[in-house]
Scaffold this motif. Structure first.
Motif, PDB file in Angstrom:
ATOM      1  N   LEU A  70      13.401   1.379  -7.080  1.00  0.00           N
ATOM      2  CA  LEU A  70      14.408   0.380  -6.757  1.00  0.00           C
ATOM      3  C   LEU A  70      14.891  -0.329  -8.016  1.00  0.00           C
ATOM      4  O   LEU A  70      16.092  -0.571  -8.197  1.00  0.00           O
ATOM      5  CB  LEU A  70      13.833  -0.634  -5.760  1.00  0.00           C
ATOM      6  CG  LEU A  70      14.801  -1.694  -5.239  1.00  0.00           C
ATOM      7  CD1 LEU A  70      15.983  -1.045  -4.537  1.00  0.00           C
ATOM      8  CD2 LEU A  70      14.088  -2.655  -4.298  1.00  0.00           C
ATOM      9  N   TYR A  71      13.956  -0.661  -8.905  1.00  0.00           N
ATOM     10  CA  TYR A  71      14.326  -1.277 -10.189  1.00  0.00           C
ATOM     11  C   TYR A  71      15.258  -0.366 -10.977  1.00  0.00           C
ATOM     12  O   TYR A  71      16.293  -0.802 -11.499  1.00  0.00           O
ATOM     13  CB  TYR A  71      13.052  -1.572 -10.985  1.00  0.00           C
ATOM     14  CG  TYR A  71      13.255  -1.715 -12.478  1.00  0.00           C
ATOM     15  CD1 TYR A  71      13.739  -2.886 -13.029  1.00  0.00           C
ATOM     16  CD2 TYR A  71      12.956  -0.653 -13.334  1.00  0.00           C
ATOM     17  CE1 TYR A  71      13.926  -3.007 -14.406  1.00  0.00           C
ATOM     18  CE2 TYR A  71      13.136  -0.762 -14.698  1.00  0.00           C
ATOM     19  CZ  TYR A  71      13.618  -1.943 -15.226  1.00  0.00           C
ATOM     20  OH  TYR A  71      13.799  -2.057 -16.587  1.00  0.00           O
ATOM     21  N   GLN A  72      14.931   0.911 -11.033  1.00  0.00           N
ATOM     22  CA  GLN A  72      15.758   1.850 -11.787  1.00  0.00           C
ATOM     23  C   GLN A  72      17.140   2.006 -11.159  1.00  0.00           C
ATOM     24  O   GLN A  72      18.139   2.170 -11.876  1.00  0.00           O
ATOM     25  CB  GLN A  72      15.049   3.202 -11.872  1.00  0.00           C
ATOM     26  CG  GLN A  72      13.796   3.184 -12.732  1.00  0.00           C
ATOM     27  CD  GLN A  72      13.003   4.475 -12.659  1.00  0.00           C
ATOM     28  OE1 GLN A  72      13.143   5.247 -11.697  1.00  0.00           O
ATOM     29  NE2 GLN A  72      12.159   4.717 -13.639  1.00  0.00           N
ATOM     30  N   SER A  73      17.231   1.944  -9.829  1.00  0.00           N
ATOM     31  CA  SER A  73      18.533   2.067  -9.164  1.00  0.00           C
ATOM     32  C   SER A  73      19.442   0.909  -9.532  1.00  0.00           C
ATOM     33  O   SER A  73      20.632   1.099  -9.816  1.00  0.00           O
ATOM     34  CB  SER A  73      18.335   2.116  -7.644  1.00  0.00           C
ATOM     35  OG  SER A  73      17.583   3.246  -7.261  1.00  0.00           O
ATOM     36  N   VAL A  74      18.871  -0.319  -9.530  1.00  0.00           N
ATOM     37  CA  VAL A  74      19.685  -1.484  -9.872  1.00  0.00           C
ATOM     38  C   VAL A  74      20.096  -1.436 -11.335  1.00  0.00           C
ATOM     39  O   VAL A  74      21.269  -1.670 -11.679  1.00  0.00           O
ATOM     40  CB  VAL A  74      18.918  -2.781  -9.559  1.00  0.00           C
ATOM     41  CG1 VAL A  74      19.730  -3.999  -9.998  1.00  0.00           C
ATOM     42  CG2 VAL A  74      18.589  -2.871  -8.077  1.00  0.00           C
ATOM     43  N   PRO A  80       0.830  -1.224   0.000  1.00  0.00           N
ATOM     44  CA  PRO A  80       0.000   0.000   0.000  1.00  0.00           C
ATOM     45  C   PRO A  80       0.851   1.253   0.000  1.00  0.00           C
ATOM     46  O   PRO A  80       2.077   1.201  -0.085  1.00  0.00           O
ATOM     47  CB  PRO A  80      -0.796  -0.149   1.309  1.00  0.00           C
ATOM     48  CG  PRO A  80       0.080  -0.989   2.189  1.00  0.00           C
ATOM     49  CD  PRO A  80       0.807  -1.928   1.275  1.00  0.00           C
ATOM     50  N   ASP A  81       0.177   2.371   0.109  1.00  0.00           N
ATOM     51  CA  ASP A  81       0.821   3.683   0.140  1.00  0.00           C
ATOM     52  C   ASP A  81       1.644   3.894  -1.129  1.00  0.00           C
ATOM     53  O   ASP A  81       1.131   3.769  -2.222  1.00  0.00           O
ATOM     54  CB  ASP A  81       1.685   3.831   1.398  1.00  0.00           C
ATOM     55  CG  ASP A  81       0.861   3.746   2.669  1.00  0.00           C
ATOM     56  OD1 ASP A  81      -0.286   4.205   2.647  1.00  0.00           O
ATOM     57  OD2 ASP A  81       1.342   3.198   3.662  1.00  0.00           O
ATOM     58  N   ASN A  82       2.936   4.150  -0.950  1.00  0.00           N
ATOM     59  CA  ASN A  82       3.796   4.483  -2.086  1.00  0.00           C
ATOM     60  C   ASN A  82       4.597   3.275  -2.570  1.00  0.00           C
ATOM     61  O   ASN A  82       5.620   3.434  -3.245  1.00  0.00           O
ATOM     62  CB  ASN A  82       4.751   5.620  -1.685  1.00  0.00           C
ATOM     63  CG  ASN A  82       5.169   6.467  -2.874  1.00  0.00           C
ATOM     64  OD1 ASN A  82       4.367   6.724  -3.765  1.00  0.00           O
ATOM     65  ND2 ASN A  82       6.410   6.892  -2.893  1.00  0.00           N
ATOM     66  N   GLY A  83       4.136   2.070  -2.236  1.00  0.00           N
ATOM     67  CA  GLY A  83       4.875   0.857  -2.568  1.00  0.00           C
ATOM     68  C   GLY A  83       5.194   0.692  -4.043  1.00  0.00           C
ATOM     69  O   GLY A  83       6.356   0.444  -4.410  1.00  0.00           O
ATOM     70  N   PRO A  84       4.209   0.803  -4.967  1.00  0.00           N
ATOM     71  CA  PRO A  84       4.519   0.650  -6.390  1.00  0.00           C
ATOM     72  C   PRO A  84       5.546   1.655  -6.898  1.00  0.00           C
ATOM     73  O   PRO A  84       6.438   1.295  -7.681  1.00  0.00           O
ATOM     74  CB  PRO A  84       3.153   0.844  -7.059  1.00  0.00           C
ATOM     75  CG  PRO A  84       2.162   0.446  -6.030  1.00  0.00           C
ATOM     76  CD  PRO A  84       2.759   0.886  -4.734  1.00  0.00           C
ATOM     77  N   ASN A  85       5.455   2.904  -6.459  1.00  0.00           N
ATOM     78  CA  ASN A  85       6.457   3.892  -6.870  1.00  0.00           C
ATOM     79  C   ASN A  85       7.841   3.531  -6.348  1.00  0.00           C
ATOM     80  O   ASN A  85       8.847   3.667  -7.056  1.00  0.00           O
ATOM     81  CB  ASN A  85       6.071   5.284  -6.371  1.00  0.00           C
ATOM     82  CG  ASN A  85       5.088   5.981  -7.293  1.00  0.00           C
ATOM     83  OD1 ASN A  85       5.218   5.927  -8.510  1.00  0.00           O
ATOM     84  ND2 ASN A  85       4.085   6.623  -6.720  1.00  0.00           N
TER      85      ASN A  85
END
Length: 754
Positions: free
Chosen positions: A208-212, A198-203
């Protein structure tokens, strides 16, 4: 079923379950560490990957030395390491943990990494807590560099599975900061967990994907970082986050990145595309997704068909969902034709033109429309999940009889895979609870037990909610005891949240607090709903200090994020007692934490001002509300520091207008009622007329006043006459006389009375 886990380790773990207030939790942080010695993941045996080690060293300009050197070890320490390593090789994790906990010295990096890996791999609450305690000790002694990436990656996966998502995210981020590249199975597991949070989890999942990916792209030779490159599962996880947000453009951008990593979409990928279409109201594209995946040779799975049924049910198109299920029952392979025929006179695409342009690359609808609808590669039979989804559609539409009939039809199916399961029965129970038939719902529960399908935690939570909604809190308490003592099902955080809310509905804040403390004593971590529900209990019972105490505990808990609802509940608690100064202090704290007051906040403040009888505060509040309601220019909209505009509701404006009329602030009252009319709200002129007549019928009657005071009265009278004009009462604008006095008496509004 939600599993209960202990809170993250702290310096005193034993006090976490015995103390009600306060509780302190620790967050996970990693220091910048030297390069890891291994990168294998999901294998307990640690191996060295020279390529990755050399890569990490090449990226560093310097390698910092450990801050605290390892103290001198006793002569028998080497033998302890050998004994610990032997136990770990034999997979005797519990014995290894016991030996580690009895030693006053840290084992070697190899032993520590193996121990954390095996504890994480067991994935039990106890083993996860033990792994956390090792991390806590290493962090305290500044020795986190002893762990390799394999151990940290496995711990991140274990944290995600255990529901400690924030802890898992902190591990992956700390690995990246320390120049570790986590294995794809580790970071994608955390992304997958975040995508449904919930909350801002999908964002957060997308970030995190973009950081990796950003880190991996720095390496020209991809073979050196092949273990961290995204695979199909990783892309499905981040695409699912985009779908949950309904972000079409970002979804398409991520989808377009798949060829760069030589990754092909699978059936799950297209299932996520179906979810995206449902999320952005593109019912016309559902059949296109099915046709596209069949034409590309991707064989649909039963989940694909379930996703289609769920999408049509979500759109409220039960007719198409029924046709799809019936075609599956008949063993037809031309489902694309069935869906196309049902989709003939469907969506007007003009309203979604911009989205359609983006979708065109993902789903070339114009091209698909010219195809002959393809046949499915094989025959699919509907399973209990598909039937249950249609049953949920009936329940949502209020078709209780159809819901019950569907359950009977499932019982008569020859295929055992189509027979009702605990989800099917629970759906019927939920429909009966929604209809208020609690006795019939209990009968269905008894029937489940006779059929050898015992009710689970979800089933009991639904019954629990039904009793609380009907204010049968005593029966809800009995059900809690029945769950624990008879059925052997321990209540989870949802159960406690429900019973706490039920206690609030019957104005029993003491019982609500007792259940909250019982929940924490059982080791169940409170959620955001738990805190705000308990705050609601204290706010409604006139105990804002206790509500504030709960709020402070919520701020300290790293597992939850304080949101606008919690702040508003705290404001409401003070405003209910007319404590405006305390409420304004909370509002200032809210702004300091990055939250702006919304309509609910202003509504509570207005009610508090009315209760405290401070009309001057109402003027200040109205000025702020008026500023937030004003249309923004292009320049203002680009300033991020400005609070977002609001659309006031009837309760807020009516309360402010009421205060102003009673205080004879007629000019401001006219501004407020004008705002009401602009927002389509009909002011209650009858109420304002009554207030004016009762409170202000004898205004301006004094004959002795200074010149300045007479001028002020004259201005006030003009505003009063304008307000009377708006009300439709006799006023000077009509050049008529109006008096509440019997004939023959002097008019209170005569010119000689000013």
């Amino acid at each position: 079923m939600n599993t209960r886990f202990p809170p993250p380790p702290s310096s005193s773990c034993s006090s976490a379950t015995s103390t009600h207030f306060p509780l302190a939790f620790t967050t996970f942080t990693l220091l910048r560490t030297p390069p890891p010695s291994s990168t294998s993941i999901f294998t307990v045996t640690t191996t060295t990957t020279n390529k990755f080690t050399s890569l990490v060293r090449a990226e560093r300009t310097t390698t910092p030395a450990p801050i605290n050197p390892t103290p001198s070890l006793p002569p028998n320490h080497h033998s302890e390491d050998l004994a610990l390593l032997s136990l770990l090789r034999q997979r005797k994790t519990d014995e290894a943990w016991l030996l580690y906990s009895q030693s006053a010295y840290l084992p070697s990096p190899t032993c520590l990494s193996r121990l954390v890996s095996q504890l994480s791999y067991k994935n039990t609450p106890e083993s996860f807590s033990r792994a956390q305690s090792i991390i806590s000790r290493l962090r305290h002694e500044r020795q986190l560099h002893r762990l390799d990436s394999n151990a940290l990656g496995l711990l991140a996966v274990s944290a995600g599975k255990s529901g400690h998502t924030l802890y898992a995210v902190s591990i992956i981020k700390s690995m990246l900061r320390s120049n570790y590249l986590p294995h794809v199975k580790a970071w994608s597991a955390v992304v997958s967990r975040l995508s449904g949070s919930p909350d801002n989890g999908p964002n957060d999942a997308i970030k995190l994907y973009q950081s990796v990916i950003k880190r991996v792209r720095r390496v020209e030779d991809r073979t050196l970082v092949a273990h961290s490159c995204p695979d199909t599962a990783a892309f499905n996880a981040v695409l699912n986050a985009c779908a949950n947000l309904g972000d079409v453009r970002r979804f398409c951008q991520v989808f377009d990145e798949m060829p760069e990593w030589v990754v092909l979409p699978d059936a799950l990928t297209y299932n996520v595309v179906i979810k995206l279409c449902a999320r952005v109201d593109r019912k016309d594209l559902l059949v296109c997704v099915l046709e596209l995946m069949v034409s590309k040779g991707v064989e649909p799975c039963i989940t694909t068909l379930h996703s289609l049924v769920a999408a049509y049910v979500g759109f409220g198109d039960l007719g198409t969902a029924e046709k799809l299920v019936q075609a599956l029952r008949e063993g037809r392979r031309d489902l694309c034709r069935v869906l196309r025929d049902a989709n003939v006179a469907n969506v007007d695409e003009d309203g979604n033109k911009q989205e359609y342009d983006v979708f065109e690359k993902l789903i070339p609808k114009s091209k698909i429309d010219n195809w002959e609808p393809p046949l499915l590669p094989k025959v699919y039979s509907p399973d209990s999940r598909i039937y249950t989804t249609l049953m949920k559609g009936y329940m949502k539409a209020g078709r209780l009889s159809d819901t019950v009939r569907m359950l009977e039809a499932m019982r008569r199916e020859k295929d055992s895979g189509s027979h009702p399961d605990h989800v099917s029965y629970t759906t019927v129970i939920s429909a009966l609870v929604k209809a208020g038939s609690m006795d019939k719902a209990r009968q269905v529960l008894a029937e489940m037990t006779r059929m050898g399908i015992p009710g689970n935690l979800v089933t009991f939570n639904i019954l629990l909610k039904g009793y609380c909604q009907q204010l049968q809190v005593d029966r809800a308490k009995d059900l809690i005891r029945e769950m624990t003592d008879v059925v052997g099902i321990l209540p989870d955080v949802v159960s406690y949240n429900t019973i706490i809310d039920g206690c609030i509905l019957v104005d029993d804040s003491a019982a609500a607090l007792a259940y909250f403390n019982e929940m924490r004593a059982q080791g169940i971590a409170p959620t955001k709903i738990s805190y705000t529900t308990l705050m609601k209990a204290f706010a409604l019972s006139g105990q804002p200090k206790l509500a504030n105490k709960v709020f402070e505990e919520m701020l300290k808990d790293p597992r939850v994020k304080v949101d606008q609802v919690a702040w508003n509940m705290l404001v409401e608690g003070y405003c209910r007692l007319g404590l405006i100064d305390e409420a304004k202090i909370v509002v200032e704290r809210m702004r300091e934490h990055g939250f702006h007051p919304n309509v609910s906040t202003y509504g509570s403040l207005a009610n508090g001002i009315a209760l405290a009888r401070k009309p001057g505060e109402a003027l200040l509040l109205w000025n702020e509300v008026k500023e937030r309601c004003a249309p923004r220019g292009d320049e203002d909209s680009s300033i991020s520091s400005l609070p977002p505009p609001i659309k006031p509701d009837e309760g807020l404006l009516d309360t402010l207008a009421d205060i102003c009329v009673r205080a004879a602030f007629f000019r401001k009252a006219l501004e407020i009622v004008a705002c009401m009319e602009e927002n389509g709200i009909s002011p209650n002129k009858t109420k304002y007329t009554r207030i004016y007549v009762e409170m202000h019928s004898r205004m301006f009657t004094s004959k002795h006043a200074s010149k300045a005071r007479q001028d002020r009265r004259r201005e006030k009278k003009r505003a009063a006459e304008a307000f009377k004009f708006w009300l439709g009462m006799p006023n000077e604008y009509y050049a008529t006389e109006w008096s509440l006095n019997p004939p023959g008496r002097q008019d209170d509004y005569g010119s000689d009375s000013i």
